[in-house]
Scaffold this active site. Structure first.
Site, PDB file in Angstrom:
ATOM      1  N   TYR A 281       0.831  -1.203   0.000  1.00 59.24           N
ATOM      2  CA  TYR A 281       0.000   0.000   0.000  1.00 59.24           C
ATOM      3  C   TYR A 281       0.860   1.245   0.000  1.00 59.24           C
ATOM      4  CZ  TYR A 281       0.857   0.976   4.971  1.00 59.24           C
ATOM      5  OH  TYR A 281       1.439   1.302   6.165  1.00 59.24           O
TER       6      TYR A 281
ATOM      7  N   LYS B 245       6.542  -1.940   2.082  1.00 60.47           N
ATOM      8  CA  LYS B 245       5.319  -1.343   2.656  1.00 60.47           C
ATOM      9  C   LYS B 245       4.147  -2.287   2.408  1.00 60.47           C
ATOM     10  CE  LYS B 245       3.129   3.208   3.171  1.00 60.47           C
ATOM     11  NZ  LYS B 245       3.312   3.440   4.607  1.00 60.47           N
TER      12      LYS B 245
ATOM     13  N   GLU C 259      11.731   2.501  14.740  1.00 65.26           N
ATOM     14  CA  GLU C 259      10.912   3.602  14.212  1.00 65.26           C
ATOM     15  C   GLU C 259       9.598   3.611  14.964  1.00 65.26           C
ATOM     16  OE1 GLU C 259       9.761   2.941  10.076  1.00 65.26           O
ATOM     17  OE2 GLU C 259       9.779   0.768  10.403  1.00 65.26           O
TER      18      GLU C 259
ATOM     19  N   LEU D  56      10.956   1.091   7.539  1.00 58.13           N
ATOM     20  CA  LEU D  56      10.392   1.534   6.259  1.00 58.13           C
ATOM     21  C   LEU D  56      11.186   2.750   5.767  1.00 58.13           C
ATOM     22  CD1 LEU D  56       7.791   1.044   4.433  1.00 58.13           C
ATOM     23  CD2 LEU D  56       6.990   3.174   5.454  1.00 58.13           C
TER      24      LEU D  56
END
Ligand code: PLP
Length: 290
Positions: A33, A149, A182, A207
């Protein structure tokens, strides 16, 4: 949520849109996505998002269902049909619909594509940028390809939920060595005791955030080029400043970590300067003026 959504080539009222229960995204989270922000009716960092989408699709050997120009046309239509100026567009592509079997189907089905738009509240973001937000630490439970992702987000979901339950905005995930990887949906940054802007290096455990990339350039132009060096929660708590960066949070100051104030507990000067510079980037890209 938008009234009109896009599903496999059709614009439909959301109530009439459906996907198959045999979609591999639904059964195996076999899909990817993107979330693109439109301000003033224009996309922010569109090509960087599309580059990452290409990389995510390639990593899972899913053929892109359409070219970049066509994605842009559909997204523009979504904005127009939903009468939106400031919105996020969620774009999801899965391997498609086949009989359930873990391995890729021998004859690849057409990838399934879905888009939905959501009004974006700039005033709410501005408020958070002024006051700062709290984050909590939580173990990083995710798999070993966080650079893709994918719609497989359970680790991120649990981290965000832990934050929500603690009254914080974001969960900073911590690896087995005690370093922050993260946030559940943002990258993590500090201005350390020496005044260095620090964030983790790109690898398979985070990411590659678009805002991270853009901020790297913005900060370098401001003579505060980021240092790619991981940090612990204790280092972040004793840092001068901290912030998160993402498409929907832009640059948002972190003023509390696990209940401990960062600096004097208010957004610091480096973060405030980067916020201003990022809005100037938004103005150049979209014409959106605060
Ligand atoms: N890291 C994770 C895990 C994310 O889910 C996101 C965004 O959703 C980010 C970082 C920030 O990425 P971007 O700046 O591309 O929005």
């Amino acid at each position: 949520m938008s009234r009109i959504v896009y599903v496999n080539g059709q614009f439909l009222p959301r109530a009439h849109a459906s996907v198959s229960i045999e979609d591999r995204g639904y059964q195996f989270s076999d899909g990817v996505y993107e979330v693109c922000l439109f301000l003033n009716g224009k996309p922010l960092d569109f090509h960087l998002h599309m580059d990452r989408l290409d990389r995510s699709l390639a990593a899972l050997s899913i053929n892109p269902p359409m070219g970049r120009g066509a994605f842009k046309v559909v997204m523009d239509q979504m904005m127009r049909r939903n009468r939106l100026r400031d919105a996020t567009i969620y774009l999801q592509i899965t391997r498609g619909v086949t009989r359930r079997d873990h391995a890729f189907p021998a004859f690849p089905p057409a990838p399934a594509i879905v888009m939905a738009a959501q009004r974006f509240n700039v005033a709410a973001l501005r408020e958070k940028q002024k006051t700062g937000v709290a984050v909590i630490s939580t173990p990083d439970l995710r798999w070993k390809r966080c650079d893709i992702k994918t719609v497989s987000l359970l680790g991120n979901v649990l981290a965000k939920q832990a934050a929500r339950e603690a009254g914080a905005l974001e969960g900073w995930m911590v690896d087995a060595q005690g370093f922050v990887t993260e946030g559940s949906s943002s990258t993590a940054w500090i201005v350390d005791q020496q005044g260095r802007l620090r964030t983790r290096r790109l690898a398979k455990d985070i990411l590659p955030g678009i805002t991270r990339h853009v901020m790297g350039d913005i900060a370098a132009n401001a003579q505060i080029a980021p240092v790619e060096e991981p940090f612990t929660i204790a280092e972040a708590q004793s840092a001068k400043e901290a912030f998160i960066a993402s498409t929907t949070s832009s640059v948002t100051p972190v003023t509390q970590i696990d209940g401990v104030p960062v600096g004097d507990g208010t957004p610091g000067p480096v973060t405030r300067d980067l916020i201003d510079r990022h809005w100037r980037h938004v103005l150049r890209e979209t014409g959106y003026r605060l």
